[in-house]
Scaffold this motif. Structure first.
Motif, PDB file in Angstrom:
ATOM      1  N   TRP A  96      13.753  35.781  58.669  1.00 14.81           N
ATOM      2  CA  TRP A  96      14.861  34.845  58.834  1.00 14.81           C
ATOM      3  C   TRP A  96      16.156  35.527  58.420  1.00 14.81           C
ATOM      4  CZ3 TRP A  96      10.267  33.568  56.492  1.00 14.81           C
ATOM      5  CH2 TRP A  96       9.520  32.542  57.068  1.00 14.81           C
ATOM      6  N   LEU A  97      17.249  35.092  59.017  1.00 15.16           N
ATOM      7  CA  LEU A  97      18.586  35.495  58.592  1.00 15.16           C
ATOM      8  C   LEU A  97      19.226  34.283  57.922  1.00 15.16           C
ATOM      9  CD1 LEU A  97      21.009  37.452  58.513  1.00 15.16           C
ATOM     10  CD2 LEU A  97      21.671  36.550  60.759  1.00 15.16           C
ATOM     11  N   ILE A  98      19.624  34.444  56.664  1.00 15.68           N
ATOM     12  CA  ILE A  98      20.207  33.352  55.889  1.00 15.68           C
ATOM     13  C   ILE A  98      21.686  33.647  55.664  1.00 15.68           C
ATOM     14  CG2 ILE A  98      19.964  31.899  53.848  1.00 15.68           C
ATOM     15  CD1 ILE A  98      17.394  32.157  55.481  1.00 15.68           C
ATOM     16  N   LYS A  99      22.543  32.714  56.073  1.00 16.19           N
ATOM     17  CA  LYS A  99      23.975  32.827  55.807  1.00 16.19           C
ATOM     18  C   LYS A  99      24.351  31.780  54.765  1.00 16.19           C
ATOM     19  CE  LYS A  99      25.171  34.527  60.421  1.00 16.19           C
ATOM     20  NZ  LYS A  99      26.020  34.319  61.638  1.00 16.19           N
ATOM     21  N   GLN A 100      25.118  32.210  53.783  1.00 14.50           N
ATOM     22  CA  GLN A 100      25.518  31.338  52.686  1.00 14.50           C
ATOM     23  C   GLN A 100      27.039  31.203  52.645  1.00 14.50           C
ATOM     24  OE1 GLN A 100      23.488  33.727  49.643  1.00 14.50           O
ATOM     25  NE2 GLN A 100      22.302  31.908  49.099  1.00 14.50           N
ATOM     26  N   TYR A 101      27.506  29.945  52.582  1.00 12.13           N
ATOM     27  CA  TYR A 101      28.925  29.636  52.437  1.00 12.13           C
ATOM     28  C   TYR A 101      29.057  28.836  51.143  1.00 12.13           C
ATOM     29  CZ  TYR A 101      28.563  30.599  57.439  1.00 12.13           C
ATOM     30  OH  TYR A 101      28.285  31.170  58.665  1.00 12.13           O
ATOM     31  N   ILE A 102      29.778  29.388  50.175  1.00 14.70           N
ATOM     32  CA  ILE A 102      29.784  28.817  48.839  1.00 14.70           C
ATOM     33  C   ILE A 102      31.212  28.450  48.431  1.00 14.70           C
ATOM     34  CG2 ILE A 102      29.180  29.199  46.416  1.00 14.70           C
ATOM     35  CD1 ILE A 102      27.186  31.339  47.421  1.00 14.70           C
ATOM     36  N   TYR A 103      31.400  27.181  48.103  1.00 13.67           N
ATOM     37  CA  TYR A 103      32.669  26.677  47.583  1.00 13.67           C
ATOM     38  C   TYR A 103      32.455  26.367  46.103  1.00 13.67           C
ATOM     39  CZ  TYR A 103      33.613  26.019  52.544  1.00 13.67           C
ATOM     40  OH  TYR A 103      33.765  26.210  53.898  1.00 13.67           O
ATOM     41  N   SER A 104      33.207  27.000  45.232  1.00 14.46           N
ATOM     42  CA  SER A 104      32.961  26.854  43.804  1.00 14.46           C
ATOM     43  C   SER A 104      34.273  26.690  43.046  1.00 14.46           C
ATOM     44  CB  SER A 104      32.179  28.058  43.264  1.00 14.46           C
ATOM     45  OG  SER A 104      32.896  29.258  43.457  1.00 14.46           O
ATOM     46  N   ALA A 105      34.117  26.253  41.810  1.00 15.92           N
ATOM     47  CA  ALA A 105      35.256  26.136  40.901  1.00 15.92           C
ATOM     48  C   ALA A 105      34.824  26.647  39.541  1.00 15.92           C
ATOM     49  CB  ALA A 105      35.728  24.686  40.807  1.00 15.92           C
ATOM     50  N   ALA A 106      35.653  27.476  38.943  1.00 16.86           N
ATOM     51  CA  ALA A 106      35.353  28.064  37.638  1.00 16.86           C
ATOM     52  C   ALA A 106      36.430  27.670  36.632  1.00 16.86           C
ATOM     53  CB  ALA A 106      35.278  29.586  37.739  1.00 16.86           C
ATOM     54  N   VAL A 107      36.003  27.413  35.413  1.00 15.12           N
ATOM     55  CA  VAL A 107      36.903  27.191  34.289  1.00 15.12           C
ATOM     56  C   VAL A 107      36.495  28.169  33.193  1.00 15.12           C
ATOM     57  CG1 VAL A 107      37.583  25.613  32.454  1.00 15.12           C
ATOM     58  CG2 VAL A 107      37.377  24.781  34.780  1.00 15.12           C
ATOM     59  N   GLY A 108      37.438  28.915  32.663  1.00  9.82           N
ATOM     60  CA  GLY A 108      37.081  29.888  31.639  1.00  9.82           C
ATOM     61  C   GLY A 108      38.291  30.364  30.862  1.00  9.82           C
ATOM     62  N   ALA A 109      38.083  31.444  30.124  1.00 14.58           N
ATOM     63  CA  ALA A 109      39.128  31.996  29.278  1.00 14.58           C
ATOM     64  C   ALA A 109      39.150  33.510  29.406  1.00 14.58           C
ATOM     65  CB  ALA A 109      38.904  31.598  27.818  1.00 14.58           C
ATOM     66  N   THR A 110      40.314  34.081  29.140  1.00 21.62           N
ATOM     67  CA  THR A 110      40.463  35.533  29.081  1.00 21.62           C
ATOM     68  C   THR A 110      40.908  35.928  27.672  1.00 21.62           C
ATOM     69  OG1 THR A 110      42.798  35.558  29.746  1.00 21.62           O
ATOM     70  CG2 THR A 110      41.141  35.574  31.509  1.00 21.62           C
ATOM     71  N   TYR A 111      40.550  37.134  27.282  1.00 14.90           N
ATOM     72  CA  TYR A 111      40.946  37.657  25.972  1.00 14.90           C
ATOM     73  C   TYR A 111      41.417  39.094  26.155  1.00 14.90           C
ATOM     74  CZ  TYR A 111      40.842  39.049  21.078  1.00 14.90           C
ATOM     75  OH  TYR A 111      41.182  39.515  19.840  1.00 14.90           O
ATOM     76  N   ARG A 112      42.652  39.353  25.778  1.00 20.15           N
ATOM     77  CA  ARG A 112      43.232  40.683  25.955  1.00 20.15           C
ATOM     78  C   ARG A 112      42.718  41.626  24.877  1.00 20.15           C
ATOM     79  NH1 ARG A 112      48.737  39.954  25.150  1.00 20.15           N
ATOM     80  NH2 ARG A 112      48.689  41.034  23.147  1.00 20.15           N
ATOM     81  N   LEU A 113      42.165  42.754  25.331  1.00 18.86           N
ATOM     82  CA  LEU A 113      41.656  43.765  24.403  1.00 18.86           C
ATOM     83  C   LEU A 113      42.710  44.797  24.054  1.00 18.86           C
ATOM     84  CD1 LEU A 113      38.171  44.419  26.066  1.00 18.86           C
ATOM     85  CD2 LEU A 113      38.647  42.998  24.061  1.00 18.86           C
ATOM     86  N   LEU A 114      43.398  45.306  25.084  1.00 18.99           N
ATOM     87  CA  LEU A 114      44.384  46.365  24.897  1.00 18.99           C
ATOM     88  C   LEU A 114      45.607  46.054  25.734  1.00 18.99           C
ATOM     89  CD1 LEU A 114      42.014  49.463  25.260  1.00 18.99           C
ATOM     90  CD2 LEU A 114      42.905  48.537  23.102  1.00 18.99           C
ATOM     91  N   ALA A 115      46.746  46.531  25.301  1.00 18.69           N
ATOM     92  CA  ALA A 115      47.978  46.369  26.069  1.00 18.69           C
ATOM     93  C   ALA A 115      48.893  47.558  25.802  1.00 18.69           C
ATOM     94  CB  ALA A 115      48.676  45.066  25.711  1.00 18.69           C
ATOM     95  N   HIS A 116      49.521  48.046  26.864  1.00 18.11           N
ATOM     96  CA  HIS A 116      50.484  49.137  26.749  1.00 18.11           C
ATOM     97  C   HIS A 116      51.507  48.966  27.858  1.00 18.11           C
ATOM     98  CE1 HIS A 116      52.243  53.009  25.892  1.00 18.11           C
ATOM     99  NE2 HIS A 116      52.077  53.384  27.162  1.00 18.11           N
ATOM    100  N   LYS A 117      52.727  48.647  27.468  1.00 20.34           N
ATOM    101  CA  LYS A 117      53.794  48.356  28.418  1.00 20.34           C
ATOM    102  C   LYS A 117      53.341  47.238  29.355  1.00 20.34           C
ATOM    103  CE  LYS A 117      55.891  52.942  28.122  1.00 20.34           C
ATOM    104  NZ  LYS A 117      56.339  54.157  28.857  1.00 20.34           N
ATOM    105  N   ASP A 118      53.271  47.499  30.659  1.00 19.68           N
ATOM    106  CA  ASP A 118      52.844  46.432  31.573  1.00 19.68           C
ATOM    107  C   ASP A 118      51.369  46.536  31.936  1.00 19.68           C
ATOM    108  OD1 ASP A 118      53.031  48.716  33.048  1.00 19.68           O
ATOM    109  OD2 ASP A 118      54.218  47.862  34.677  1.00 19.68           O
ATOM    110  N   LYS A 119      50.610  47.378  31.222  1.00 22.38           N
ATOM    111  CA  LYS A 119      49.165  47.516  31.462  1.00 22.38           C
ATOM    112  C   LYS A 119      48.405  46.671  30.439  1.00 22.38           C
ATOM    113  CE  LYS A 119      49.726  50.886  34.536  1.00 22.38           C
ATOM    114  NZ  LYS A 119      51.194  51.068  34.416  1.00 22.38           N
TER     115      LYS A 119
END
Length: 247
Positions: free
Chosen positions: A105-128
């Motif tokens: 069989w050939l299976i095609k998947q179409y996925i609509y999703s929503a994510a909620v989360g957080a980011t945490y900055r580890l390092l920063a240098h100028k605009d990086k």
């Protein structure tokens, strides 16, 4: 789904609370590719001499991001996402020492999703920047299943003939799936991020159920009736580039 709604409400509350917010909501769009990792072995019924296989492929993914800083290092994000993948599924049956039958069989998947989360900055240098991200995902997954046929492979000419019968029913769509994501982000310069991530579903995708009969006209002992279901627990690795529309 309740986790997504709770996160969105919290996100909106922060926007209206000047004491907690450290700035406006930052909006971005992202696009990239994902590689599907399939786990079918532990989520399928099969009898003796049968196996189920799924071969993952590269698909594409796109998201809209809303991100709000909560402090110097931490941000909260909401990301509606669309992704597409397809993969080949196969049921393999064998008569030991004689023949192998493969249904595809050939299976095609179409996925609509929503994510909620957080980011945490580890390092920063100028605009990086180098940062971690993690969140919860709820998805609405649609399937399109196409039968690609049956093939035979013989390892003996002991018998003159073999027969097989197959009947299957596809699982209803859409299906709700819950999962989580984690990733590592690199801000190339202010306005463009590269994010490499991993997504794992907690719930399985139901693909189809089947019944088959396989045998040889020369030996009643080779006739077998089987039935089972094909399920996958999908995970993905992805790489996306995010373009921020405001700074």
């Amino acid at each position: 789904m309740k986790y997504i709604l709770t996160g969105i409400l919290f996100f909106l509350m922060l926007e209206g609370n000047g004491q907690t917010s450290t700035g406006l909501i930052r909006v971005g769009i992202s696009a990239g590719v994902n590689r599907q990792l399939l786990n079918t072995l532990n989520h399928a019924d099969y009898g003796e001499g049968e196996s189920l296989q799924g071969t993952g492929t590269v698909g594409f993914i796109g998201s809209i991001y809303g991100q709000k800083a909560l402090g110097n290092r931490t941000s909260l994000y909401v990301a509606p996402t669309f992704s597409y993948n397809h993969f080949d599924a196969a049921l393999i049956q064998t008569i030991p020492g004689y023949a192998e039958v493969r249904y595809g069989w050939l299976i095609k998947q179409y996925i609509y999703s929503a994510a909620v989360g957080a980011t945490y900055r580890l390092l920063a240098h100028k605009d990086k920047q180098l940062y971690l991200k993690a969140g919860l995902i709820n998805s609405l997954e649609y399937h399109n299943t196409r039968y690609t046929g049956v093939s035979f492979s013989f390892s003996s000419n002991r018998y003159n003939s073999i027969y097989t019968m197959m009947d299957y029913n596809t699982a209803p769509t859409p299906q709700w799936l819950s999962g989580a994501e984690a990733g590592l982000g690199l801000r190339l310069y202010d306005g463009v991020d590269l994010v490499v991530g991993y997504t794992h579903n907690f719930t399985s995708s139901r693909i189809l159920t089947y019944t088959t009969e396989l045998g040889s006209e020369q030996s009643a002992a080779d006739v077998r009736d089987t039935m089972g279901r094909f399920q996958t627990r999908n995970s993905y690795i992805s790489a996306q580039v995010t373009f921020w529309l405001n700074k």
